[in-house]
Design a protein around this motif. Structure first.
Motif, PDB file in Angstrom:
ATOM      1  N   UNK A   1      37.821  41.993  36.443  1.00  0.00           N
ATOM      2  CA  UNK A   1      37.040  42.881  35.612  1.00  0.00           C
ATOM      3  C   UNK A   1      37.540  42.880  34.184  1.00  0.00           C
TER       4      UNK A   1
ATOM      5  N   UNK B   1      37.738  45.208  32.142  1.00  0.00           N
ATOM      6  CA  UNK B   1      38.589  46.334  31.763  1.00  0.00           C
ATOM      7  C   UNK B   1      40.020  46.179  32.272  1.00  0.00           C
ATOM      8  N   UNK B   2      40.215  45.364  33.328  1.00  0.00           N
ATOM      9  CA  UNK B   2      41.587  45.112  33.791  1.00  0.00           C
ATOM     10  C   UNK B   2      42.373  44.383  32.713  1.00  0.00           C
TER      11      UNK B   2
ATOM     12  N   UNK C   1      41.438  44.399  29.471  1.00  0.00           N
ATOM     13  CA  UNK C   1      41.475  45.266  28.295  1.00  0.00           C
ATOM     14  C   UNK C   1      42.550  46.345  28.413  1.00  0.00           C
ATOM     15  N   UNK C   2      42.735  46.857  29.636  1.00  0.00           N
ATOM     16  CA  UNK C   2      43.741  47.922  29.710  1.00  0.00           C
ATOM     17  C   UNK C   2      45.122  47.372  29.434  1.00  0.00           C
TER      18      UNK C   2
ATOM     19  N   UNK D   1      46.109  37.576  39.114  1.00  0.00           N
ATOM     20  CA  UNK D   1      44.854  37.994  39.731  1.00  0.00           C
ATOM     21  C   UNK D   1      43.984  36.812  40.144  1.00  0.00           C
TER      22      UNK D   1
ATOM     23  N   UNK E   1      44.495  40.158  48.953  1.00  0.00           N
ATOM     24  CA  UNK E   1      43.070  40.323  48.668  1.00  0.00           C
ATOM     25  C   UNK E   1      42.861  41.642  47.940  1.00  0.00           C
ATOM     26  N   UNK E   2      41.920  41.634  47.038  1.00  0.00           N
ATOM     27  CA  UNK E   2      41.724  42.817  46.220  1.00  0.00           C
ATOM     28  C   UNK E   2      40.523  43.628  46.680  1.00  0.00           C
ATOM     29  N   UNK E   3      40.121  43.387  47.942  1.00  0.00           N
ATOM     30  CA  UNK E   3      39.020  44.163  48.493  1.00  0.00           C
ATOM     31  C   UNK E   3      39.483  45.609  48.606  1.00  0.00           C
ATOM     32  N   UNK E   4      38.610  46.532  48.274  1.00  0.00           N
ATOM     33  CA  UNK E   4      39.003  47.936  48.385  1.00  0.00           C
ATOM     34  C   UNK E   4      39.253  48.536  47.025  1.00  0.00           C
ATOM     35  N   UNK E   5      39.529  47.673  46.071  1.00  0.00           N
ATOM     36  CA  UNK E   5      39.603  48.132  44.696  1.00  0.00           C
ATOM     37  C   UNK E   5      38.183  48.470  44.272  1.00  0.00           C
ATOM     38  N   UNK E   6      38.029  49.632  43.679  1.00  0.00           N
ATOM     39  CA  UNK E   6      36.684  50.008  43.266  1.00  0.00           C
ATOM     40  C   UNK E   6      36.266  49.107  42.107  1.00  0.00           C
TER      41      UNK E   6
ATOM     42  N   UNK F   1      33.287  47.681  39.449  1.00  0.00           N
ATOM     43  CA  UNK F   1      31.997  47.749  38.788  1.00  0.00           C
ATOM     44  C   UNK F   1      32.032  46.607  37.835  1.00  0.00           C
TER      45      UNK F   1
ATOM     46  N   UNK G   1      32.141  44.101  35.189  1.00  0.00           N
ATOM     47  CA  UNK G   1      31.834  43.984  33.779  1.00  0.00           C
ATOM     48  C   UNK G   1      32.325  42.611  33.368  1.00  0.00           C
TER      49      UNK G   1
END
Lengths: 546, 353
Positions: free
Chosen positions: A161, A163-164, A166-167, A186, A261-266, A268, A270
């Motif tokens: 994402x 924002x990952x 960007x943060x 990642x 695995x990064x499943x479960x991370x909310x 959205x 972008x």
């Protein structure tokens, strides 16, 4: 439906599980005491060490090439970004053993590069680029396989994402720190998925060493052992060995991937705008991409040139051109029959694969049959088993039966194609099934439509692209399937393309030219197929197309 | 003292103005909300402040530093994103510690500071967990901790609650507010939810179509909005057209279809001027005898909400909404009502030509 489920179960048990179980049973039963003896054979040890080192170095080299590539096309604002993103699919359109024919033209002792260098006065004696053959195999495999890591890693990168990133920048990380600490970690899942495929592919690639006439490798030893399968245990030992390595790697990769695995991370999603970087970095990227693409398609280009050249011998480029060899494709007994056969075999395999995939998707997502989830494991199972192992097991299990491949290989060959392509086609169709919210179908039923109408009007339109893509994929990649084609077929009348090309390439006169023409046709089919899959499904599904 | 100023910021995408000469001033330790509908430019402004976007013109100043062209990682701002954006390959502790590690702070101090901030967001026990093992609310708390731990000069929050369910949203909103007050950190908060903005902010800037139309404290914006757009955006509004009869001493008399209304105004209107009279449903109350600002209404419908009784009333073809106190529990569902609004709660807006 239950009947269909049982039928599928029987199919997989008989043709997928049973041969492998039988292979293990037989080898532990008959020849386990022979393992040390086989191991003591220096030739076997040699091919063992060669194969492992080859696979290891190919994986490393492919990673070194692919990781910067994925980062550059994924993140940097470069001119023609979309072109570059797709261009690196090109090496995949021909299996490495086809490009091997072109590679011989370029890098052999009196190939283009040596002649060019000698003409320019840089060298006096030709350089032996291909070594005893191993170097050539290495180069070809790397050039052919790095796109697999590239594609898988790109898919991972695209899932990061914006924002990952960007943060990280936002709380003070520089570009390089973000790259090292956030972006690379990642993208590991994609990288490992790709690296696994590359390692196993390289370890079990039979076509390339055969074209280079290099036999100190496991796949070739297995291939050769088929002639005395009942008297020589070396084949068993090596097949079992390859199989165990593949299974261990497959499951440890899966385990590892699940762990990170990064499943479960909310999420959205972008999308991040490509980074505008300084001119030097942009220039370096462009040069890198350009050179890499050039080198990657060089063998392919050589195959194409070869197919059009009347004779290409002791000159940098062919000097006289002809379409003769394309005419020959349709007249030469081997070329003609293998072209017809392959189209037929792959077409049938494509249809069967699609139908089975659809049936599995339906059973898993639209019925409540107990134990239906096991079908998913059966679908994935062939991913863990290299093609060469399947082919060997088929020969072992079905020899002397009604399905004996030495008499009539078509049936088993088609089954092998189906099993080998199933993981990809079925998953593409299953992914589509998952996309349809069941309530969409319920809404249709609720308005008075029958189950069949609902399937036709609601389910099918959503599945259509996946089905077509699944078929094209199974068809095109069966055309280019190498190990089962080489191992299962011995009678000329049943030759598929791969076997035809291999036989032709080994002949001295016009063989390699006709083989090149056949190879070019194969490349065109694969290219069209890739483009169509790309159009139908978007990039993600292409990334599993290997 | 002004901590952050965004001066005359303009930003265009494909020739359309996303921000049109916008200025904001945020005071030290202030909780400042940018409130507006989607597409109003509030997130663009926030991203310009964070440094992810460059303005076409204008300046961003923190303290005395002009940071307009500084990259995001040199600004000492910290942002919390709508989608949490935790790094899945790091556990909670590492996520929070990341910014401190970049600053080469000794491990011991990092540990202290991370645990201190994690206990502030009630997640000290979750330090070893991976983000994907946490709920949405917990993930957003980690994101908040990750931003706060580096002690940024400005905390930026981009709709941080919009991906949470209602209950969590209330809880986390209060936590953010408390943390902000305790730490005294200057905060800019972007939201499209007016209730959220009113509950959390000291000052709200209302944005529409790339402009800031009004900036003030929540109560002033709600009760004495300077323009009708603000009044409409912040809550329900009864709007009645009228003509000014006379205007003096900050009060004016307005002739409307529901009768002559007295309204409090900040500046006097000209006699005969066309105006829109606005008052909120909850400022209507039932009276027993006719006095100033009373009018008779027909009850069209009644809804019992619990905390209020919402009524739709009609007075001379004018539909009005009222939110009565539940004290009027046994209200008739039909018939006539005499209602009133105090002049202080009626606002007259100049009619735009």
């Amino acid at each position: 439906m239950t009947g269909l489920f049982l039928l599928l179960l029987i199919f997989f048990l008989l043709f997928s599980v049973y041969p492998i179980v039988f292979l293990f049973w037989k080898s532990t039963n008959v020849s386990i005491h022979l393992f040390p003896i086989v191991w003591s054979n220096i030739a076997v040890r040699h091919s063992f060490i060669n194969s492992i080192s080859l696979a290891l170095f190919v994986t490393i080299a492919a990673s070194v090439i692919a990781i910067p590539l994925a980062l550059m096309t994924g993140f940097i604002k470069i001119p023609g970004r979309n072109f570059w993103k797709k261009a690196f699919l090109l090496p995949l359109i021909a299996p490495p053993f086809v490009s091997a024919i072109g590679m011989r033209q370029i890098l052999s002792r009196f190939g283009s590069v040596n002649l060019l260098l000698m003409k320019a006065g840089v060298i006096e004696q030709p350089i032996n680029f291909l070594g005893a053959g191993l170097t050539g195999i290495f180069i070809l495999q790397v050039l052919h396989l790095y796109p697999i890591i590239y594609l898988n890693m790109s898919a991972s990168l695209e899932n990061i994402e914006a924002s990952c990133i960007e943060s990280a920048e936002n709380i003070g990380a520089s570009f390089w720190q973000t790259l090292r600490k956030i972006i690379l970690p990642m993208s590991l899942p994609g990288y490992f998925a790709g690296a696994f495929l590359v390692f196993i592919w390289s370890l079990t690639d039979l076509g390339t060493p055969l074209v280079f006439d290099y036999s100190d490798l496991i796949p070739v030893s297995i291939f050769q052992s088929l002639t005395d399968i009942y008297s020589n245990p070396a084949g068993y030992v090596l097949v079992i060995f390859v199989c165990i390595i593949a299974i261990i790697l497959f499951f440890s990769t899966r385990y590892f991937l699940e762990k990170i695995s990064y499943v479960g991370i909310v999420r959205y999603k972008t999308t991040k705008e490509p980074l505008s970087v300084g001119k030097p970095l942009r220039a370096i990227s462009l040069i890198y991409l350009g050179i890499l693409l050039f080198i990657s398609i060089l063998p392919h280009a050589a195959v194409i040139l070869n197919s059009f050249s009347e004779k290409w011998f002791l000159t940098v480029l062919p000097e006289r051109w002809t379409l003769h060899y394309y005419r020959e494709v349709f007249h030469h007994p081997i070329a003609k029959i293998s072209l017809i056969n392959s189209t037929l075999y792959s077409g049938i395999a494509g249809i069967i694969t699609t139908i089975i995939s659809l049936a599995i998707g339906f059973i898993i997502y639209r019925t409540q049959i107990k134990g239906r989830q096991i079908l998913e494991s059966f679908v994935i199972f062939p991913m863990a088993i290299p093609g060469i192992v399947f082919a060997f097991a088929f020969v072992l299990v079905f020899s002397e039966t009604i399905l004996d491949p030495r008499n009539f290989p078509v049936f088993l060959l088609v089954i092998a194609y189906v099993l080998r392509r199933m993981p990809f086609s079925a998953r593409s169709i299953m992914a589509n099934f998952q996309q349809i919210d069941i309530s969409c179908e319920e809404a249709c039923l609720n308005l008075g439509a029958s189950r069949w109408t609902t399937f036709r009007k609601i389910t099918m339109p959503v599945l259509k692209n996946g089905i077509v893509a699944g078929f094209i994929f199974a068809f095109a990649f069966s055309m280019m399937e190498v190990s089962s084609s080489l191992i299962l077929v011995s009678k000329q009348q049943y030759f598929p393309i791969a076997k035809g090309i291999y036989q032709l390439a080994g002949r001295v006169t016009d063989g390699p030219y006709i083989a090149s023409a056949l190879g070019v046709l194969g490349m065109i089919v694969s290219f069209i197929a890739l483009m169509m899959i790309y159009k139908l499904t978007g990039q993600e599904n292409v990334s599993i197309s290997v | 003292m002004i901590k952050l100023s965004a001066l005359n910021i303009t930003k265009k995408y494909d020739r359309a103005y996303v921000l049109n000469n916008v200025s904001v001033y945020v005071e030290e330790s202030q909780f400042f909300a940018l409130l507006g509908p989607s597409g109003s430019g509030k997130t663009t402004l926030l991203r310009i402040i964070a440094g992810f976007l460059k303005p076409d013109s204008g300046k961003i100043i923190i303290g005395n530093r002009d940071i307009t062209y500084l990259p995001p990682n040199k600004r000492n701002t910290a942002m919390v994103f709508q989608n949490f954006s935790l790094w899945p390959h790091m556990n909670v502790f590492e996520n929070v510690a990341f910014g401190l590690r970049l600053r080469k702070i000794p491990n011991k101090t990092i540990k202290e500071r991370v645990y201190k901030i994690l206990s502030m967001v009630h997640l000290a026990d979750y330090a070893e967990k991976k983000p994907q093992q946490l709920s949405g609310g917990q993930q957003q708390r980690v994101a908040l901790a990750r931003a706060l731990v580096i002690e940024p000069e400005i905390l930026l929050l981009d709709e941080p609650l919009s991906n949470l369910d209602a209950h969590l949203r209330d809880e986390l909103r209060q936590e953010i507010r408390t943390l902000q007050k305790n730490l005294g950190i200057t905060t800019i908060y972007v939201t499209h939810d007016q209730r959220e903005a009113m509950l959390i902010a000291d000052v709200i800037a209302i944005m529409m179509n790339g402009n800031i139309i009004e900036t003030d404290s929540p109560d002033v914006l709600y009760q004495e909005p300077g323009c009708i757009e603000t009044a409409r955006f912040l809550g329900e509004l009864n709007e009645v057209e009228g003509v000014v009869l006379n205007s003096e001493n900050n009060f004016c008399m307005i002739k409307t279809s529901i009768g002559t209304l007295k309204a409090k105004v900040s500046s006097n209107f000209a006699k005969g001027e066309d105006v829109i009279v606005g008052f909120r449903p909850e400022f209507l109350y039932i009276v027993s005898e006719k006095t100033e600002n009373t009018f008779v209404c027909e009850i069209v419908s009644i809804e019992y909400v619990g905390s209020t009784i919402n009524a739709i009333l009609q007075s001379n073809d004018q539909i009005l909404r009222a939110a009565f106190s539940p004290l009027y529990f046994k209200m008739p569902e039909k018939g006539k009502l005499l209602v009133s609004v105090d002049p202080e709660h009626i606002i007259a807006f100049r009619k735009k030509k």
